[in-house]
Design a protein around this motif. Structure first.
Motif, PDB file in Angstrom:
ATOM      1  N   GLY A  67       0.803  -1.216   0.000  1.00  0.00           N
ATOM      2  CA  GLY A  67       0.000   0.000   0.000  1.00  0.00           C
ATOM      3  C   GLY A  67       0.835   1.264   0.000  1.00  0.00           C
ATOM      4  O   GLY A  67       0.415   2.293   0.517  1.00  0.00           O
ATOM      5  N   ASP A  68       2.013   1.194  -0.595  1.00  0.00           N
ATOM      6  CA  ASP A  68       2.937   2.333  -0.613  1.00  0.00           C
ATOM      7  C   ASP A  68       3.047   2.877  -2.037  1.00  0.00           C
ATOM      8  O   ASP A  68       3.898   2.441  -2.820  1.00  0.00           O
ATOM      9  CB  ASP A  68       4.309   1.884  -0.103  1.00  0.00           C
ATOM     10  N   PRO A  69       2.179   3.838  -2.405  1.00  0.00           N
ATOM     11  CA  PRO A  69       2.188   4.336  -3.779  1.00  0.00           C
ATOM     12  C   PRO A  69       3.498   5.016  -4.171  1.00  0.00           C
ATOM     13  O   PRO A  69       3.921   4.917  -5.323  1.00  0.00           O
ATOM     14  CB  PRO A  69       1.009   5.304  -3.834  1.00  0.00           C
ATOM     15  N   HIS A  70       4.147   5.689  -3.232  1.00  0.00           N
ATOM     16  CA  HIS A  70       5.416   6.351  -3.555  1.00  0.00           C
ATOM     17  C   HIS A  70       6.481   5.314  -3.904  1.00  0.00           C
ATOM     18  O   HIS A  70       7.185   5.451  -4.917  1.00  0.00           O
ATOM     19  CB  HIS A  70       5.886   7.231  -2.397  1.00  0.00           C
ATOM     20  N   ALA A  71       6.581   4.263  -3.114  1.00  0.00           N
ATOM     21  CA  ALA A  71       7.556   3.206  -3.393  1.00  0.00           C
ATOM     22  C   ALA A  71       7.211   2.485  -4.695  1.00  0.00           C
ATOM     23  O   ALA A  71       8.106   2.130  -5.469  1.00  0.00           O
ATOM     24  CB  ALA A  71       7.622   2.218  -2.236  1.00  0.00           C
ATOM     25  N   ALA A  72       5.919   2.286  -4.949  1.00  0.00           N
ATOM     26  CA  ALA A  72       5.498   1.631  -6.193  1.00  0.00           C
ATOM     27  C   ALA A  72       5.882   2.487  -7.401  1.00  0.00           C
ATOM     28  O   ALA A  72       6.395   1.970  -8.401  1.00  0.00           O
ATOM     29  CB  ALA A  72       3.997   1.363  -6.183  1.00  0.00           C
ATOM     30  N   GLU A  73       5.631   3.777  -7.298  1.00  0.00           N
ATOM     31  CA  GLU A  73       5.994   4.677  -8.398  1.00  0.00           C
ATOM     32  C   GLU A  73       7.504   4.689  -8.615  1.00  0.00           C
ATOM     33  O   GLU A  73       7.979   4.607  -9.760  1.00  0.00           O
ATOM     34  CB  GLU A  73       5.516   6.106  -8.107  1.00  0.00           C
ATOM     35  N   THR A  74       8.256   4.771  -7.531  1.00  0.00           N
ATOM     36  CA  THR A  74       9.716   4.784  -7.633  1.00  0.00           C
ATOM     37  C   THR A  74      10.231   3.495  -8.260  1.00  0.00           C
ATOM     38  O   THR A  74      11.082   3.521  -9.153  1.00  0.00           O
ATOM     39  CB  THR A  74      10.340   4.998  -6.237  1.00  0.00           C
ATOM     40  N   ALA A  75       9.688   2.357  -7.811  1.00  0.00           N
ATOM     41  CA  ALA A  75      10.111   1.062  -8.350  1.00  0.00           C
ATOM     42  C   ALA A  75       9.743   0.930  -9.825  1.00  0.00           C
ATOM     43  O   ALA A  75      10.528   0.415 -10.625  1.00  0.00           O
ATOM     44  CB  ALA A  75       9.505  -0.070  -7.533  1.00  0.00           C
ATOM     45  N   MET A  76       8.553   1.398 -10.199  1.00  0.00           N
ATOM     46  CA  MET A  76       8.138   1.301 -11.600  1.00  0.00           C
ATOM     47  C   MET A  76       8.973   2.217 -12.477  1.00  0.00           C
ATOM     48  O   MET A  76       9.385   1.832 -13.577  1.00  0.00           O
ATOM     49  CB  MET A  76       6.651   1.621 -11.760  1.00  0.00           C
ATOM     50  N   ARG A  77       9.243   3.425 -12.003  1.00  0.00           N
ATOM     51  CA  ARG A  77      10.078   4.337 -12.793  1.00  0.00           C
ATOM     52  C   ARG A  77      11.474   3.748 -13.004  1.00  0.00           C
ATOM     53  O   ARG A  77      12.034   3.826 -14.102  1.00  0.00           O
ATOM     54  CB  ARG A  77      10.163   5.706 -12.136  1.00  0.00           C
ATOM     55  N   ALA A  78      12.026   3.156 -11.954  1.00  0.00           N
ATOM     56  CA  ALA A  78      13.347   2.523 -12.074  1.00  0.00           C
ATOM     57  C   ALA A  78      13.283   1.367 -13.066  1.00  0.00           C
ATOM     58  O   ALA A  78      14.168   1.221 -13.925  1.00  0.00           O
ATOM     59  CB  ALA A  78      13.823   2.039 -10.706  1.00  0.00           C
ATOM     60  N   HIS A  79      12.254   0.554 -12.964  1.00  0.00           N
ATOM     61  CA  HIS A  79      12.101  -0.596 -13.870  1.00  0.00           C
ATOM     62  C   HIS A  79      11.992  -0.128 -15.322  1.00  0.00           C
ATOM     63  O   HIS A  79      12.640  -0.696 -16.212  1.00  0.00           O
ATOM     64  CB  HIS A  79      10.867  -1.401 -13.466  1.00  0.00           C
ATOM     65  N   LEU A  80      11.192   0.888 -15.572  1.00  0.00           N
ATOM     66  CA  LEU A  80      11.030   1.379 -16.944  1.00  0.00           C
ATOM     67  C   LEU A  80      12.333   1.954 -17.487  1.00  0.00           C
ATOM     68  O   LEU A  80      12.683   1.733 -18.650  1.00  0.00           O
ATOM     69  CB  LEU A  80       9.903   2.411 -17.015  1.00  0.00           C
ATOM     70  N   SER A  81      13.048   2.671 -16.649  1.00  0.00           N
ATOM     71  CA  SER A  81      14.322   3.249 -17.068  1.00  0.00           C
ATOM     72  C   SER A  81      15.355   2.162 -17.365  1.00  0.00           C
ATOM     73  O   SER A  81      16.015   2.181 -18.416  1.00  0.00           O
ATOM     74  CB  SER A  81      14.842   4.186 -15.977  1.00  0.00           C
ATOM     75  N   ILE A  82      15.467   1.211 -16.464  1.00  0.00           N
ATOM     76  CA  ILE A  82      16.411   0.110 -16.658  1.00  0.00           C
ATOM     77  C   ILE A  82      15.984  -0.734 -17.865  1.00  0.00           C
ATOM     78  O   ILE A  82      16.823  -1.177 -18.654  1.00  0.00           O
ATOM     79  CB  ILE A  82      16.514  -0.743 -15.379  1.00  0.00           C
ATOM     80  N   ARG A  86      18.006  -1.752 -21.178  1.00  0.00           N
ATOM     81  CA  ARG A  86      18.145  -3.130 -21.659  1.00  0.00           C
ATOM     82  C   ARG A  86      17.726  -3.234 -23.126  1.00  0.00           C
ATOM     83  O   ARG A  86      18.394  -3.884 -23.932  1.00  0.00           O
ATOM     84  CB  ARG A  86      17.282  -4.084 -20.829  1.00  0.00           C
ATOM     85  N   ALA A  87      16.623  -2.597 -23.476  1.00  0.00           N
ATOM     86  CA  ALA A  87      16.118  -2.651 -24.849  1.00  0.00           C
ATOM     87  C   ALA A  87      17.109  -2.002 -25.818  1.00  0.00           C
ATOM     88  O   ALA A  87      17.360  -2.528 -26.908  1.00  0.00           O
ATOM     89  CB  ALA A  87      14.757  -1.977 -24.945  1.00  0.00           C
ATOM     90  N   LEU A  88      17.665  -0.868 -25.416  1.00  0.00           N
ATOM     91  CA  LEU A  88      18.631  -0.193 -26.278  1.00  0.00           C
ATOM     92  C   LEU A  88      19.878  -1.048 -26.489  1.00  0.00           C
ATOM     93  O   LEU A  88      20.409  -1.118 -27.602  1.00  0.00           O
ATOM     94  CB  LEU A  88      18.999   1.169 -25.697  1.00  0.00           C
TER      95      LEU A  88
END
Length: 92
Positions: A67-82, A86-88
């Motif tokens: 139930g931690d939206p800030h941590a979820a957002e941070t984790a998702m942003r990191a995942h998308l960036s990483i 990886r894709a590049l």
């Protein structure tokens, strides 16, 4: 269906479920149009890429479950960036 295709479908499913839960239908559409074709490249065949991506998914999932939206957002942003990195690397 090979393992890379299965991982690609599971990746789309994960990201779609997060976007649906967040109420973002536009992201769902974009994900379904981009992640499936992208997964057909070597992204999921790179050594360790799938394991890394699933570890990132677990971090997002754990934050949502806590139930931690800030941590979820941070984790998702990191995942998308990483994931973009990886894709590049996969296409270079």
């Amino acid at each position: 269906m090979n393992a890379a295709d299965l991982l690609g479908r599971k990746d789309v499913e994960f990201h779609s479920n997060v976007a649906i839960a967040a109420g973002n239908r536009v992201v769902v559409e974009v994900l379904q149009q981009t992640l499936v074709p992208m997964s057909r490249y070597t992204l999921y065949k790179l050594h360790g890429a799938a394991d890394q991506a699933w570890a990132e998914h677990r971090a997002v999932d754990a934050a949502i479950a806590a139930g931690d939206p800030h941590a979820a957002e941070t984790a998702m942003r990191a995942h998308l960036s990483i994931g973009l990195t990886r894709a590049l690397h996969a296409v270079n």
